[in-house]
Design a protein around this motif. Structure first.
Motif, PDB file in Angstrom:
ATOM      1  N   LYS A   1     -52.844 -11.063   7.203  1.00  0.00           N
ATOM      2  CA  LYS A   1     -52.084 -11.169   5.960  1.00  0.00           C
ATOM      3  C   LYS A   1     -51.326 -12.501   5.993  1.00  0.00           C
ATOM      4  CE  LYS A   1     -49.012  -8.401   3.190  1.00  0.00           C
ATOM      5  NZ  LYS A   1     -48.288  -7.163   3.108  1.00  0.00           N
ATOM      6  N   PRO A   2     -51.461 -13.304   4.897  1.00  0.00           N
ATOM      7  CA  PRO A   2     -50.796 -14.608   4.884  1.00  0.00           C
ATOM      8  C   PRO A   2     -49.277 -14.458   4.864  1.00  0.00           C
ATOM      9  CG  PRO A   2     -52.017 -14.264   2.839  1.00  0.00           C
ATOM     10  CD  PRO A   2     -52.254 -13.074   3.707  1.00  0.00           C
ATOM     11  N   ARG A   3     -48.625 -15.381   5.569  1.00  0.00           N
ATOM     12  CA  ARG A   3     -47.161 -15.346   5.620  1.00  0.00           C
ATOM     13  C   ARG A   3     -46.540 -16.071   4.418  1.00  0.00           C
ATOM     14  NH1 ARG A   3     -45.506 -17.033  11.561  1.00  0.00           N
ATOM     15  NH2 ARG A   3     -45.808 -19.029  10.565  1.00  0.00           N
ATOM     16  N   HIS A   4     -47.318 -16.897   3.788  1.00  0.00           N
ATOM     17  CA  HIS A   4     -46.802 -17.644   2.633  1.00  0.00           C
ATOM     18  C   HIS A   4     -47.576 -17.249   1.382  1.00  0.00           C
ATOM     19  CE1 HIS A   4     -44.600 -20.260   5.336  1.00  0.00           C
ATOM     20  NE2 HIS A   4     -45.696 -20.378   6.062  1.00  0.00           N
ATOM     21  N   SER A   5     -46.872 -17.111   0.321  1.00  0.00           N
ATOM     22  CA  SER A   5     -47.568 -16.836  -0.924  1.00  0.00           C
ATOM     23  C   SER A   5     -47.655 -18.137  -1.722  1.00  0.00           C
ATOM     24  CB  SER A   5     -46.840 -15.769  -1.737  1.00  0.00           C
ATOM     25  OG  SER A   5     -45.573 -16.236  -2.122  1.00  0.00           O
ATOM     26  N   VAL A   6     -48.726 -18.274  -2.456  1.00  0.00           N
ATOM     27  CA  VAL A   6     -48.946 -19.454  -3.270  1.00  0.00           C
ATOM     28  C   VAL A   6     -48.792 -19.031  -4.727  1.00  0.00           C
ATOM     29  CG1 VAL A   6     -50.604 -21.222  -3.953  1.00  0.00           C
ATOM     30  CG2 VAL A   6     -50.537 -20.412  -1.582  1.00  0.00           C
ATOM     31  N   THR A   7     -47.957 -19.759  -5.433  1.00  0.00           N
ATOM     32  CA  THR A   7     -47.819 -19.472  -6.857  1.00  0.00           C
ATOM     33  C   THR A   7     -48.586 -20.525  -7.627  1.00  0.00           C
ATOM     34  OG1 THR A   7     -45.794 -20.759  -7.012  1.00  0.00           O
ATOM     35  CG2 THR A   7     -45.562 -18.399  -6.619  1.00  0.00           C
ATOM     36  N   LYS A   8     -49.167 -20.113  -8.707  1.00  0.00           N
ATOM     37  CA  LYS A   8     -49.934 -21.016  -9.547  1.00  0.00           C
ATOM     38  C   LYS A   8     -49.007 -21.531 -10.651  1.00  0.00           C
ATOM     39  CE  LYS A   8     -54.032 -21.179 -12.430  1.00  0.00           C
ATOM     40  NZ  LYS A   8     -55.114 -20.417 -13.020  1.00  0.00           N
ATOM     41  N   ASP A   9     -48.641 -22.794 -10.541  1.00  0.00           N
ATOM     42  CA  ASP A   9     -47.801 -23.403 -11.564  1.00  0.00           C
ATOM     43  C   ASP A   9     -48.660 -23.876 -12.720  1.00  0.00           C
ATOM     44  OD1 ASP A   9     -45.117 -23.253 -10.996  1.00  0.00           O
ATOM     45  OD2 ASP A   9     -45.122 -25.001  -9.697  1.00  0.00           O
ATOM     46  N   THR A  10     -48.136 -23.743 -13.901  1.00  0.00           N
ATOM     47  CA  THR A  10     -48.823 -24.245 -15.084  1.00  0.00           C
ATOM     48  C   THR A  10     -48.248 -25.611 -15.446  1.00  0.00           C
ATOM     49  OG1 THR A  10     -47.214 -23.273 -16.604  1.00  0.00           O
ATOM     50  CG2 THR A  10     -49.119 -21.892 -15.968  1.00  0.00           C
ATOM     51  N   LEU A  11     -48.957 -26.327 -16.266  1.00  0.00           N
ATOM     52  CA  LEU A  11     -48.465 -27.613 -16.752  1.00  0.00           C
ATOM     53  C   LEU A  11     -47.136 -27.418 -17.468  1.00  0.00           C
ATOM     54  CD1 LEU A  11     -48.722 -30.637 -17.330  1.00  0.00           C
ATOM     55  CD2 LEU A  11     -50.171 -30.052 -19.303  1.00  0.00           C
ATOM     56  N   LEU A  12     -47.033 -26.346 -18.232  1.00  0.00           N
ATOM     57  CA  LEU A  12     -45.793 -26.064 -18.943  1.00  0.00           C
ATOM     58  C   LEU A  12     -44.626 -25.878 -17.974  1.00  0.00           C
ATOM     59  CD1 LEU A  12     -44.325 -25.580 -21.607  1.00  0.00           C
ATOM     60  CD2 LEU A  12     -45.045 -23.168 -21.464  1.00  0.00           C
ATOM     61  N   ALA A  13     -44.860 -25.187 -16.884  1.00  0.00           N
ATOM     62  CA  ALA A  13     -43.804 -24.992 -15.881  1.00  0.00           C
ATOM     63  C   ALA A  13     -43.370 -26.328 -15.281  1.00  0.00           C
ATOM     64  CB  ALA A  13     -44.283 -24.039 -14.784  1.00  0.00           C
ATOM     65  N   PHE A  14     -44.338 -27.184 -14.980  1.00  0.00           N
ATOM     66  CA  PHE A  14     -44.015 -28.519 -14.476  1.00  0.00           C
ATOM     67  C   PHE A  14     -43.186 -29.295 -15.489  1.00  0.00           C
ATOM     68  CE2 PHE A  14     -47.381 -28.139 -11.276  1.00  0.00           C
ATOM     69  CZ  PHE A  14     -46.822 -28.835 -10.222  1.00  0.00           C
ATOM     70  N   LEU A  15     -43.621 -29.278 -16.746  1.00  0.00           N
ATOM     71  CA  LEU A  15     -42.912 -30.029 -17.791  1.00  0.00           C
ATOM     72  C   LEU A  15     -41.470 -29.556 -17.927  1.00  0.00           C
ATOM     73  CD1 LEU A  15     -45.703 -30.223 -20.516  1.00  0.00           C
ATOM     74  CD2 LEU A  15     -44.846 -32.113 -19.125  1.00  0.00           C
ATOM     75  N   LYS A  16     -41.294 -28.245 -17.953  1.00  0.00           N
ATOM     76  CA  LYS A  16     -39.938 -27.710 -18.093  1.00  0.00           C
ATOM     77  C   LYS A  16     -39.065 -28.070 -16.897  1.00  0.00           C
ATOM     78  CE  LYS A  16     -40.804 -23.867 -21.232  1.00  0.00           C
ATOM     79  NZ  LYS A  16     -40.721 -22.423 -21.449  1.00  0.00           N
TER      80      LYS A  16
END
Length: 181
Positions: free
Chosen positions: A1-16
């Motif tokens: 089981k991975p110790r780190h989770s990866v979140t998928k950022d959207t372009l909108l999240a980056f912009l904000k």
């Protein structure tokens, strides 16, 4: 089981995130400068890319060799505000009121806003042409916009191509100041 989770950022999240941080050189910064420069240039603005960037970054023009129209500066600053509004409202349904609000922000304080026939934040009252082609007649604008918005908002998933297709249709119909130069 991975110790780190990866979140998928959207372009909108980056912009904000970059907008809130005031990050220089990121996607938000590039979007503001490049989109504003290109949009205003299409509309007849004489500001250079560097002048547009200086206005965004420093609220100055930087060095200039020639005459600069105040309207070009005002519309540039207003365009930055329009982009911010679009980013903040990106998850809301596209509506007539949003389109009119964007037009109001874009044209507020310009020479056009002082013309009796030019209705800032509302549909055109006079016929206009783009190049040698006629656009939608003023009496037909509201119905045409409603139809465009219905077709656009009826899509189950809006793609980038849908947005690219919608914009020229909107510009062709709409309000003086969105594509009449």
């Amino acid at each position: 089981k991975p110790r780190h989770s990866v979140t998928k950022d959207t372009l909108l999240a980056f912009l904000k995130r970059e907008k809130e941080a005031g990050l220089k050189g990121g996607i938000y910064h590039k979007l503001q400068v490049d989109l504003t420069y290109n949009s205003n240039h299409i509309e007849g603005s004489c500001l250079t890319h560097d002048q547009t960037r200086y206005i965004f970054e420093t609220k100055t023009l930087g060095k200039t060799d020639g005459t600069v129209k105040v309207d070009d500066i005002v519309e540039t600053v207003n365009h930055f505000r329009c982009i911010d509004l679009i980013i903040e409202g990106a998850n809301t349904k596209l509506s007539e009121s949003l389109i009119k609000q964007l037009h109001f922000i874009l044209k507020f304080g310009t020479t056009d806003s002082r013309k009796s026939w030019f209705k800032v934040g509302d549909y055109k009252m006079l016929e206009n042409e783009v190049g040698d082609s006629e656009t939608t007649k003023p009496a037909e604008v509201a119905a045409t916009i409603k139809k465009l918005l219905f077709e656009y908002n009826s899509k189950s998933k809006i793609t980038f191509d849908d947005i690219l297709d919608f914009h020229p249709h909107l510009s062709w119909v709409i309000i003086p100041g969105f594509s009449q130069h």
